[in-house]
Design a protein around this motif. Structure first.
Motif, PDB file in Angstrom:
ATOM      1  N   ILE A  54       0.837  -1.208   0.000  1.00 56.53           N
ATOM      2  CA  ILE A  54       0.000   0.000   0.000  1.00 56.53           C
ATOM      3  C   ILE A  54       0.866   1.250   0.000  1.00 56.53           C
ATOM      4  CG2 ILE A  54      -1.621   1.340   1.400  1.00 56.53           C
ATOM      5  CD1 ILE A  54      -2.948  -0.922  -0.072  1.00 56.53           C
ATOM      6  N   ALA A  55       1.978   1.224   0.750  1.00 51.72           N
ATOM      7  CA  ALA A  55       2.888   2.378   0.762  1.00 51.72           C
ATOM      8  C   ALA A  55       3.452   2.623  -0.642  1.00 51.72           C
ATOM      9  CB  ALA A  55       4.023   2.146   1.762  1.00 51.72           C
ATOM     10  N   GLY A  56       3.819   1.551  -1.350  1.00 51.32           N
ATOM     11  CA  GLY A  56       4.316   1.691  -2.717  1.00 51.32           C
ATOM     12  C   GLY A  56       3.250   2.205  -3.671  1.00 51.32           C
ATOM     13  N   TYR A  57       2.029   1.696  -3.503  1.00 51.63           N
ATOM     14  CA  TYR A  57       0.889   2.134  -4.321  1.00 51.63           C
ATOM     15  C   TYR A  57       0.645   3.633  -4.152  1.00 51.63           C
ATOM     16  CZ  TYR A  57      -4.217   2.726  -5.025  1.00 51.63           C
ATOM     17  OH  TYR A  57      -5.464   3.185  -5.376  1.00 51.63           O
ATOM     18  N   LEU A  58       0.668   4.090  -2.900  1.00 54.21           N
ATOM     19  CA  LEU A  58       0.443   5.512  -2.625  1.00 54.21           C
ATOM     20  C   LEU A  58       1.618   6.367  -3.113  1.00 54.21           C
ATOM     21  CD1 LEU A  58      -1.105   5.144   0.939  1.00 54.21           C
ATOM     22  CD2 LEU A  58      -2.304   5.871  -1.138  1.00 54.21           C
ATOM     23  N   LEU A  59       2.835   5.834  -2.992  1.00 55.79           N
ATOM     24  CA  LEU A  59       4.003   6.558  -3.493  1.00 55.79           C
ATOM     25  C   LEU A  59       3.904   6.762  -5.004  1.00 55.79           C
ATOM     26  CD1 LEU A  59       6.770   7.805  -2.934  1.00 55.79           C
ATOM     27  CD2 LEU A  59       7.777   5.537  -3.281  1.00 55.79           C
ATOM     28  N   ALA A  60       3.401   5.752  -5.720  1.00 54.73           N
ATOM     29  CA  ALA A  60       3.217   5.892  -7.171  1.00 54.73           C
ATOM     30  C   ALA A  60       2.234   7.019  -7.489  1.00 54.73           C
ATOM     31  CB  ALA A  60       2.727   4.569  -7.763  1.00 54.73           C
ATOM     32  N   PHE A  61       1.131   7.101  -6.725  1.00 56.47           N
ATOM     33  CA  PHE A  61       0.173   8.195  -6.905  1.00 56.47           C
ATOM     34  C   PHE A  61       0.840   9.543  -6.642  1.00 56.47           C
ATOM     35  CE2 PHE A  61      -3.485   5.324  -6.959  1.00 56.47           C
ATOM     36  CZ  PHE A  61      -4.362   6.034  -7.764  1.00 56.47           C
ATOM     37  N   ILE A  62       1.667   9.603  -5.597  1.00 53.32           N
ATOM     38  CA  ILE A  62       2.330  10.860  -5.249  1.00 53.32           C
ATOM     39  C   ILE A  62       3.258  11.314  -6.374  1.00 53.32           C
ATOM     40  CG2 ILE A  62       4.033  11.902  -3.679  1.00 53.32           C
ATOM     41  CD1 ILE A  62       2.786  10.111  -1.456  1.00 53.32           C
ATOM     42  N   VAL A  64       3.313  10.402  -9.638  1.00 52.46           N
ATOM     43  CA  VAL A  64       2.603  10.726 -10.885  1.00 52.46           C
ATOM     44  C   VAL A  64       1.838  12.041 -10.757  1.00 52.46           C
ATOM     45  CG1 VAL A  64       0.759   9.982 -12.437  1.00 52.46           C
ATOM     46  CG2 VAL A  64       2.453   8.331 -11.658  1.00 52.46           C
ATOM     47  N   SER A  65       1.127  12.224  -9.644  1.00 51.11           N
ATOM     48  CA  SER A  65       0.346  13.458  -9.486  1.00 51.11           C
ATOM     49  C   SER A  65       1.254  14.674  -9.305  1.00 51.11           C
ATOM     50  CB  SER A  65      -0.642  13.336  -8.322  1.00 51.11           C
ATOM     51  OG  SER A  65       0.031  13.048  -7.111  1.00 51.11           O
ATOM     52  N   ALA A  66       2.419  14.501  -8.667  1.00 56.22           N
ATOM     53  CA  ALA A  66       3.359  15.616  -8.529  1.00 56.22           C
ATOM     54  C   ALA A  66       3.918  16.020  -9.892  1.00 56.22           C
ATOM     55  CB  ALA A  66       4.497  15.240  -7.581  1.00 56.22           C
ATOM     56  N   VAL A  90      -7.476  18.722  -9.785  1.00 57.47           N
ATOM     57  CA  VAL A  90      -7.618  17.280  -9.534  1.00 57.47           C
ATOM     58  C   VAL A  90      -6.267  16.659  -9.191  1.00 57.47           C
ATOM     59  CG1 VAL A  90      -8.140  15.075 -10.628  1.00 57.47           C
ATOM     60  CG2 VAL A  90      -9.722  16.988 -10.878  1.00 57.47           C
ATOM     61  N   SER A  91      -5.228  16.973  -9.975  1.00 55.34           N
ATOM     62  CA  SER A  91      -3.920  16.351  -9.727  1.00 55.34           C
ATOM     63  C   SER A  91      -3.348  16.767  -8.374  1.00 55.34           C
ATOM     64  CB  SER A  91      -2.935  16.687 -10.851  1.00 55.34           C
ATOM     65  OG  SER A  91      -2.617  18.058 -10.870  1.00 55.34           O
ATOM     66  N   VAL A  92      -3.539  18.031  -8.000  1.00 55.94           N
ATOM     67  CA  VAL A  92      -3.040  18.493  -6.703  1.00 55.94           C
ATOM     68  C   VAL A  92      -3.867  17.887  -5.568  1.00 55.94           C
ATOM     69  CG1 VAL A  92      -2.612  20.507  -5.260  1.00 55.94           C
ATOM     70  CG2 VAL A  92      -2.113  20.611  -7.662  1.00 55.94           C
ATOM     71  N   GLY A  93      -5.180  17.747  -5.778  1.00 47.13           N
ATOM     72  CA  GLY A  93      -6.020  17.088  -4.779  1.00 47.13           C
ATOM     73  C   GLY A  93      -5.589  15.649  -4.538  1.00 47.13           C
ATOM     74  N   VAL A  94      -5.297  14.929  -5.612  1.00 47.17           N
ATOM     75  CA  VAL A  94      -4.812  13.550  -5.492  1.00 47.17           C
ATOM     76  C   VAL A  94      -3.461  13.521  -4.785  1.00 47.17           C
ATOM     77  CG1 VAL A  94      -3.979  11.551  -6.800  1.00 47.17           C
ATOM     78  CG2 VAL A  94      -6.097  12.683  -7.472  1.00 47.17           C
ATOM     79  N   LEU A  95      -2.580  14.460  -5.123  1.00 46.66           N
ATOM     80  CA  LEU A  95      -1.271  14.546  -4.462  1.00 46.66           C
ATOM     81  C   LEU A  95      -1.429  14.713  -2.956  1.00 46.66           C
ATOM     82  CD1 LEU A  95       1.831  14.883  -4.515  1.00 46.66           C
ATOM     83  CD2 LEU A  95       1.464  17.302  -5.019  1.00 46.66           C
ATOM     84  N   GLY A  96      -2.295  15.623  -2.540  1.00 45.48           N
ATOM     85  CA  GLY A  96      -2.511  15.858  -1.110  1.00 45.48           C
ATOM     86  C   GLY A  96      -3.124  14.661  -0.410  1.00 45.48           C
ATOM     87  N   SER A  97      -4.128  14.061  -1.033  1.00 44.57           N
ATOM     88  CA  SER A  97      -4.817  12.931  -0.415  1.00 44.57           C
ATOM     89  C   SER A  97      -3.917  11.711  -0.314  1.00 44.57           C
ATOM     90  CB  SER A  97      -6.081  12.599  -1.222  1.00 44.57           C
ATOM     91  OG  SER A  97      -6.897  11.717  -0.518  1.00 44.57           O
ATOM     92  N   ALA A  98      -3.144  11.430  -1.383  1.00 44.12           N
ATOM     93  CA  ALA A  98      -2.233  10.279  -1.373  1.00 44.12           C
ATOM     94  C   ALA A  98      -1.118  10.478  -0.349  1.00 44.12           C
ATOM     95  CB  ALA A  98      -1.645  10.064  -2.761  1.00 44.12           C
ATOM     96  N   PHE A 175      -2.761  25.563  -4.269  1.00 41.92           N
ATOM     97  CA  PHE A 175      -2.531  25.499  -2.824  1.00 41.92           C
ATOM     98  C   PHE A 175      -3.808  25.068  -2.088  1.00 41.92           C
ATOM     99  CE2 PHE A 175      -2.575  27.660   1.350  1.00 41.92           C
ATOM    100  CZ  PHE A 175      -1.508  26.988   1.936  1.00 41.92           C
ATOM    101  N   LEU A 176      -4.934  25.651  -2.472  1.00 45.77           N
ATOM    102  CA  LEU A 176      -6.211  25.283  -1.854  1.00 45.77           C
ATOM    103  C   LEU A 176      -6.567  23.826  -2.155  1.00 45.77           C
ATOM    104  CD1 LEU A 176      -8.256  28.525  -2.556  1.00 45.77           C
ATOM    105  CD2 LEU A 176      -7.424  27.734  -0.341  1.00 45.77           C
ATOM    106  N   SER A 177      -6.279  23.385  -3.376  1.00 41.89           N
ATOM    107  CA  SER A 177      -6.549  21.992  -3.747  1.00 41.89           C
ATOM    108  C   SER A 177      -5.682  21.037  -2.943  1.00 41.89           C
ATOM    109  CB  SER A 177      -6.290  21.778  -5.243  1.00 41.89           C
ATOM    110  OG  SER A 177      -7.162  22.555  -6.019  1.00 41.89           O
ATOM    111  N   LEU A 178      -4.419  21.428  -2.697  1.00 41.34           N
ATOM    112  CA  LEU A 178      -3.520  20.593  -1.896  1.00 41.34           C
ATOM    113  C   LEU A 178      -4.041  20.448  -0.475  1.00 41.34           C
ATOM    114  CD1 LEU A 178      -0.802  19.066  -1.815  1.00 41.34           C
ATOM    115  CD2 LEU A 178       0.251  21.198  -1.049  1.00 41.34           C
ATOM    116  N   LEU A 179      -4.445  21.560   0.131  1.00 43.73           N
ATOM    117  CA  LEU A 179      -5.012  21.508   1.488  1.00 43.73           C
ATOM    118  C   LEU A 179      -6.275  20.659   1.525  1.00 43.73           C
ATOM    119  CD1 LEU A 179      -4.626  25.174   2.789  1.00 43.73           C
ATOM    120  CD2 LEU A 179      -3.292  23.160   3.425  1.00 43.73           C
ATOM    121  N   ALA A 180      -7.136  20.845   0.511  1.00 42.56           N
ATOM    122  CA  ALA A 180      -8.378  20.066   0.458  1.00 42.56           C
ATOM    123  C   ALA A 180      -8.071  18.586   0.310  1.00 42.56           C
ATOM    124  CB  ALA A 180      -9.238  20.549  -0.707  1.00 42.56           C
TER     125      ALA A 180
END
Length: 201
Positions: A54-62, A64-66, A90-98, A175-180
């Protein structure tokens, strides 16, 4: 006098019970490493594999979205469009959530394991530990960033988050998308509670 003697007797019995419970807990704590070393039928190695997977899966999202975020910010400056702004949100929101989910996985992994029978290792104190039932939540967590990114995009277009004059400022909206995205779960829970308050029976 009889009542006082009874009370003293009960106090002595309670102290003895407390000492026995403490000794039993100590024996259980000593047994836990042995149980874990026996791998509890393979559950420990399964938990370890899930945690790192799961850590690797989330790192891949981070990653790609970055990368997508950087490309969108740079290309937006030269050729702004609403589509690029939406994709940026969307990409920044995914970055923050991941990122938030990855930190949670690593923290739980550092705190130890919770097995399917409820046994925790190491120690028995209350901590957030990694367990298999959390896997679907961590898998779905980056997608909450999509929802919050879209929310920020529409809210900024409606002038609800920032007052925009002329072209939107992508850095502020990003920035707002990242916080969200980082607080995606809390944000969605608050919005659901607000909806229930306004429209609930």
């Amino acid at each position: 006098m009889a009542i006082a003697d009874d009370v003293r007797g009960i106090e002595i019995q309670l102290k003895q019970l407390k000492a026995e419970l403490s000794a039993t807990q100590g024996k259980l704590d000593l047994l836990k490493p042995g149980l874990v070393q026996e791998d509890k039928g393979g559950e420990l190695s399964c938990l370890n594999n899930w945690a790192w997977g799961i850590a690797g899966y989330l790192l891949a999202f981070i990653v790609v979205s970055a990368a997508a975020t950087l490309w969108l910010v740079i290309s937006y400056e030269s050729a702004p469009s609403r589509l690029k702004l939406a994709l940026l949100c969307v990409s920044v929101g995914v970055l923050g959530s991941a990122t938030s989910a990855a930190l949670s996985v690593l923290k739980r992994r550092a705190n130890g394991w919770e097995f399917s029978d409820g046994m925790t290792f190491p120690g028995s104190d209350v901590k957030e530990r990694f367990n298999v039932s959390m896997v679907p939540f961590f898998v779905g967590r980056p997608f909450l960033g999509i929802v919050t990114g879209v929310l920020v995009f529409f809210a900024s277009g409606a002038g609800q988050l920032i007052k925009l004059e002329g072209q939107p400022e992508p850095n502020k909206i990003a920035f707002l998308s990242l916080l969200a995205g980082i607080f995606a779960k809390s944000l969605i829970d608050k919005l659901k509670a607000l909806f229930d308050y306004l429209f609930g029976g």
